[in-house]
Design an enzyme around this catalytic site. Structure first.
Site, PDB file in Angstrom:
ATOM      1  N   LEU A 139       5.377 -12.503   6.921  1.00 18.71           N
ATOM      2  CA  LEU A 139       5.808 -11.789   5.730  1.00 18.71           C
ATOM      3  C   LEU A 139       4.960 -12.338   4.594  1.00 18.71           C
ATOM      4  CD1 LEU A 139       9.719 -11.833   6.019  1.00 18.71           C
ATOM      5  CD2 LEU A 139       8.210  -9.871   6.346  1.00 18.71           C
ATOM      6  N   ASP A 140       4.438 -11.445   3.745  1.00 17.32           N
ATOM      7  CA  ASP A 140       3.586 -11.957   2.681  1.00 17.32           C
ATOM      8  C   ASP A 140       4.406 -12.747   1.661  1.00 17.32           C
ATOM      9  OD1 ASP A 140       4.360 -10.210   0.370  1.00 17.32           O
ATOM     10  OD2 ASP A 140       3.571  -8.613   1.648  1.00 17.32           O
ATOM     11  N   TYR A 141       3.707 -13.405   0.754  1.00 15.73           N
ATOM     12  CA  TYR A 141       4.307 -14.392  -0.154  1.00 15.73           C
ATOM     13  C   TYR A 141       5.509 -13.838  -0.919  1.00 15.73           C
ATOM     14  CZ  TYR A 141       4.375 -18.053  -3.771  1.00 15.73           C
ATOM     15  OH  TYR A 141       4.749 -19.066  -4.627  1.00 15.73           O
ATOM     16  N   THR A 143       7.241 -10.969  -0.154  1.00 15.76           N
ATOM     17  CA  THR A 143       8.180 -10.181   0.652  1.00 15.76           C
ATOM     18  C   THR A 143       9.301 -11.071   1.170  1.00 15.76           C
ATOM     19  OG1 THR A 143       6.482  -8.590   1.283  1.00 15.76           O
ATOM     20  CG2 THR A 143       8.427  -8.706   2.677  1.00 15.76           C
TER      21      THR A 143
END
Length: 275
Positions: A139-141, A143
């Site tokens: 999961l990106d930073y 999200t």
């Protein structure tokens, strides 16, 4: 000799005759299979009894029992926490050293076990775990939401491999209004810089002036794919939460909390990738 003595002439033995024994109802066979459990051959292999194929042969040869019942079906699943497994009458340790966790990741956390910039990362939430763990996908930073963590490399590889098409569900808060054709365009496919990508489903959950809440399901694991898709249809994402990974829902799990997956949840993941 006393007439009550079983050895005396004419004494009737309390032991059932052969005919009576033949009429007795046999004890019911208990089905060892647990639909939401873990495949028996996987448990045997993880207990050090050989390769998966060798363990399958042990089963088909009738050398494996579960709760005292011989099991010959390769599709049998069991709950290692509640059932007893034996091979050649010798009990084995059905509890494995595999760990399966669900983490509700907050925004502002790096999906990594360490970060050279000193930002919060997964290790900050797993400091009491002695195992060598890794995350399933990313999961990106910014999200939030469900992230699976394990030390089961085979399961992790299958869950993230495109051929198994494991779905992920997201709730996206976007700038509204959402164009009327956005859902159709996203389902048909959007040309991005790394190829065409599409969603499996699109649902408008809520909408007010300048704001909309949308649920999307897709199986692509490409980097920042949801954000890029919404950018492409002119509705930038302001907040993004992953609410489900395959058969595992985030449900009411609090943000920042880690929990162990239940045996039935682990079994559902195994089933999803045909383990």
């Amino acid at each position: 000799m006393n007439a009550s003595d079983p050895r005396s002439p004419g004494h009737r033995s309390k032991r059932p005759s052969r005919k009576e024994r033949g009429r007795q109802t046999p004890a019911p066979v208990v089905d060892a299979h647990r639909p939401d459990g873990v495949r028996l051959q996987k448990i045997l292999a993880e207990a050090g009894l050989g390769s998966r194929r060798a363990c399958e042969q042990l089963i088909t040869e009738g050398r494996v029992t579960v709760d005292g019942q011989t099991v010959r079906e390769l599709g049998t699943r069991i709950d290692p926490a509640t059932q007893t497994v034996s091979v050649d009458t010798m009990p084995i340790t059905a509890h494995t050293d595999k760990v399966y966790l669900a983490f509700n990741k907050p925004a502002g956390v790096v999906t990594a076990m360490s970060d050279p910039e000193g930002r919060r990362c997964l290790a900050d939430y797993l400091r009491d775990r002695p195992e060598r763990l890794f995350h399933v996908g990313r999961l990106d930073y910014e999200t939030e939401g469900l992230l699976l963590i394990t030390n089961d490399g085979e399961l992790s590889n299958r869950l993230t491999h495109p051929s198994y098409e494991i779905s992920k569900t997201y709730l996206a808060e976007v700038r509204g209004p959402v164009p009327k054709d956005a859902g159709a365009r996203l389902r048909e496919g959007i040309e991005l810089e790394d190829g065409i990508s599409r969603v499996d489903s699109f649902k408008l959950v809520d909408s007010t002036p300048g704001y909309a809440l949308v649920e999307v399901v897709l199986h692509s694991g490409r980097n920042r794919i949801v954000r890029r898709l919404f950018d492409a249809v002119g509705t930038p994402v302001q907040r993004l939460v992953r609410t489900q990974f395959g058969p595992i829902p985030l449900a009411e799990q609090r943000q920042g909390k880690v929990r162990d997956l239940r045996p039935d949840e682990v079994g559902a993941l195994m089933e999803a990738v045909r383990l």
